[in-house]
Design a protein around this motif. Structure first.
Motif, mmCIF file in Angstrom:
data_model
loop_
_atom_site.group_PDB
_atom_site.id
_atom_site.type_symbol
_atom_site.label_atom_id
_atom_site.label_comp_id
_atom_site.label_asym_id
_atom_site.label_seq_id
_atom_site.Cartn_x
_atom_site.Cartn_y
_atom_site.Cartn_z
ATOM 1 N N LEU A 69 44.725 48.110 -24.782
ATOM 2 C CA LEU A 69 44.884 46.676 -24.672
ATOM 3 C C LEU A 69 46.227 46.298 -24.078
ATOM 4 N N ILE B 62 43.609 52.307 -29.277
ATOM 5 C CA ILE B 62 43.160 50.939 -29.070
ATOM 6 C C ILE B 62 44.288 50.076 -28.521
ATOM 7 N N LYS C 75 45.209 42.148 -29.414
ATOM 8 C CA LYS C 75 46.026 41.996 -28.214
ATOM 9 C C LYS C 75 47.289 41.179 -28.520
ATOM 10 N N GLU D 152 39.472 41.955 -31.027
ATOM 11 C CA GLU D 152 40.285 42.494 -29.928
ATOM 12 C C GLU D 152 41.305 41.476 -29.434
ATOM 13 N N ILE E 156 37.317 46.323 -35.876
ATOM 14 C CA ILE E 156 36.991 46.856 -34.552
ATOM 15 C C ILE E 156 36.040 48.036 -34.683
#
Length: 215
Positions: free
Chosen positions: A11, A7, A63, A59, A81
């Motif tokens: 990102l 993940i 980030k 998200e 998530i």
């Protein structure tokens, strides 16, 4: 699963567009009498929209955590998530798995079902049993197993996505969260599961099988 490393790597490559609520391929009342307009409206505009909103929020936090090198926050965001991402993915499949039209499975899908379960009726019985037996909320799935080429029945709790959880590629999912049926079927989940086979979009399921298997 949703490994944190995968993940965060995705990102970290740069900004990405936000997830959006997909349109339904039919009107809210189109699946009546199997699923009412009220259920479809609430399910799509409230429940699915909430998964999308929460996924985007998680998200964005992830980030920022990646940019700061904050590993603790990155790890803490994984459950949100997984849950909201799974909810978005599962429902995006579910809407297209349903149709008001009379459809038939393709010949390759019929062959695969017969090879894996003996008959279409056996597959329906096994999928129905798996969906009805889920304790609490979750999904019953018909999936494709890449390493054997066979179809499998599986169930996933809550909003766990089939492929990320089991490795099976999703072909057909039955949502057995109470919000999917309770306003109409009350606590009789088995009646809902039985009725939903009257509105399965076998063309969509066949296309998913074709893409997954190459057949």
């Amino acid at each position: 699963m949703f490994p944190v490393r995968q993940i965060t790597t995705a990102l970290a490559r740069g900004a990405r567009s936000k997830h959006t609520l997909p349109d339904l391929p039919y009107d809210y009342a189109a699946l009546e009498p199997v699923i009412s307009r009220e259920i479809m409206n609430l399910h799509h505009t409230k429940h699915h929209q909430t998964y999308v909103n929460n996924l985007n929020a998680a998200e964005e936090k992830l980030k920022l955590a990646v940019e700061k090198g904050d590993i603790t926050t990155q790890i803490s965001l994984a459950p949100a998530i997984r849950f909201n991402g799974g909810g978005h993915v599962n429902h995006a499949i579910f809407w297209h798995n349903l149709t008001p039209c009379d459809t038939k499975p393709s010949a390759p899908l019929c062959t695969a079902i017969n090879n894996s379960f003996g008959s279409m009726e056996n597959m329906k019985q096994q999928l129905s049993a798996a969906a009805v037996a889920i304790q609490g909320s979750g999904w019953g799935w018909l999936g494709f197993e890449p390493h054997t080429g066979l179809l499998r029945i599986a169930s996933c709790a809550n909003q766990d996505p089939l492929q990320g959880t089991t490795g099976l590629i999703p072909l057909l999912g039955i949502d057995v969260w109470e919000h999917a049926y309770y306003l109409q079927y009350k606590n009789v989940r088995a009646d809902y599961v039985k009725a939903i086979f009257d509105i399965i979009n076998w063309e969509d399921v066949s296309e998913r099988y074709k893409k997954a298997s190459g057949c």
